[in-house]
Write a protein that holds these residues in place. Structure first.
Motif, PDB file in Angstrom:
ATOM      1  N   ARG A  28       0.829  -1.208   0.000  1.00 16.69           N
ATOM      2  CA  ARG A  28       0.000   0.000   0.000  1.00 16.69           C
ATOM      3  C   ARG A  28       0.862   1.257   0.000  1.00 16.69           C
ATOM      4  NH1 ARG A  28      -2.793   1.237   5.374  1.00 16.69           N
ATOM      5  NH2 ARG A  28      -0.649   1.839   5.712  1.00 16.69           N
ATOM      6  N   TRP A  36      -5.871   3.289  -7.421  1.00 17.84           N
ATOM      7  CA  TRP A  36      -6.654   2.089  -7.147  1.00 17.84           C
ATOM      8  C   TRP A  36      -5.840   1.106  -6.313  1.00 17.84           C
ATOM      9  CZ3 TRP A  36      -4.942  -2.707  -8.410  1.00 17.84           C
ATOM     10  CH2 TRP A  36      -3.918  -2.797  -9.357  1.00 17.84           C
ATOM     11  N   ASP A  39      -6.090   1.995  -2.676  1.00 17.36           N
ATOM     12  CA  ASP A  39      -7.418   1.616  -2.209  1.00 17.36           C
ATOM     13  C   ASP A  39      -7.508   0.105  -1.994  1.00 17.36           C
ATOM     14  OD1 ASP A  39     -10.222   2.135  -1.596  1.00 17.36           O
ATOM     15  OD2 ASP A  39     -10.651   1.202  -3.543  1.00 17.36           O
ATOM     16  N   TYR A  40      -7.018  -0.658  -2.966  1.00 16.91           N
ATOM     17  CA  TYR A  40      -7.051  -2.117  -2.882  1.00 16.91           C
ATOM     18  C   TYR A  40      -6.280  -2.622  -1.665  1.00 16.91           C
ATOM     19  CZ  TYR A  40      -6.042  -6.999  -3.866  1.00 16.91           C
ATOM     20  OH  TYR A  40      -5.896  -8.354  -3.755  1.00 16.91           O
ATOM     21  N   TRP A  41      -5.044  -2.184  -1.507  1.00 19.46           N
ATOM     22  CA  TRP A  41      -4.221  -2.676  -0.409  1.00 19.46           C
ATOM     23  C   TRP A  41      -4.727  -2.200   0.947  1.00 19.46           C
ATOM     24  CZ3 TRP A  41      -1.820  -6.867  -1.063  1.00 19.46           C
ATOM     25  CH2 TRP A  41      -1.289  -7.204  -2.299  1.00 19.46           C
ATOM     26  N   LYS A  43      -7.868  -1.978   1.674  1.00 17.32           N
ATOM     27  CA  LYS A  43      -8.949  -2.925   1.965  1.00 17.32           C
ATOM     28  C   LYS A  43      -8.386  -4.278   2.414  1.00 17.32           C
ATOM     29  CE  LYS A  43     -12.280  -0.719  -1.035  1.00 17.32           C
ATOM     30  NZ  LYS A  43     -13.048  -0.764  -2.274  1.00 17.32           N
TER      31      LYS A  43
END
Length: 70
Positions: A28, A36, A39-41, A43
């Motif tokens: 992250r 993105w 955001d992904y990491w 989550k």
């Protein structure tokens, strides 16, 4: 012998979750702000933290630790 095996499994599970959280946070931090990937990491880190919290607060685990204290 069984207690030693259970303790090793608990330690191993904790170590695995901690390592995964650390790796996800590193990934992250390498992403651009607002991307993105960030955001992904983020989550993924949240999901892993919830898993760790559930594991640590598991009622069976607490009973096991309490029984070992006595």
């Amino acid at each position: 012998m069984f207690i030693t095996t259970v303790e090793k499994m608990m330690t191993t599970r904790l170590e695995i979750l901690e390592k995964r959280i650390d790796s996800a946070m590193t990934a992250r931090d390498r992403c651009a702000e607002g991307s993105w990937g960030e955001d992904y990491w983020s989550k993924v880190v949240s999901h892993l933290m919830r898993q760790l919290n559930r594991y640590v607060n598991d009622e069976k685990l607490l009973i096991h630790e309490y029984n070992n204290m006595n």
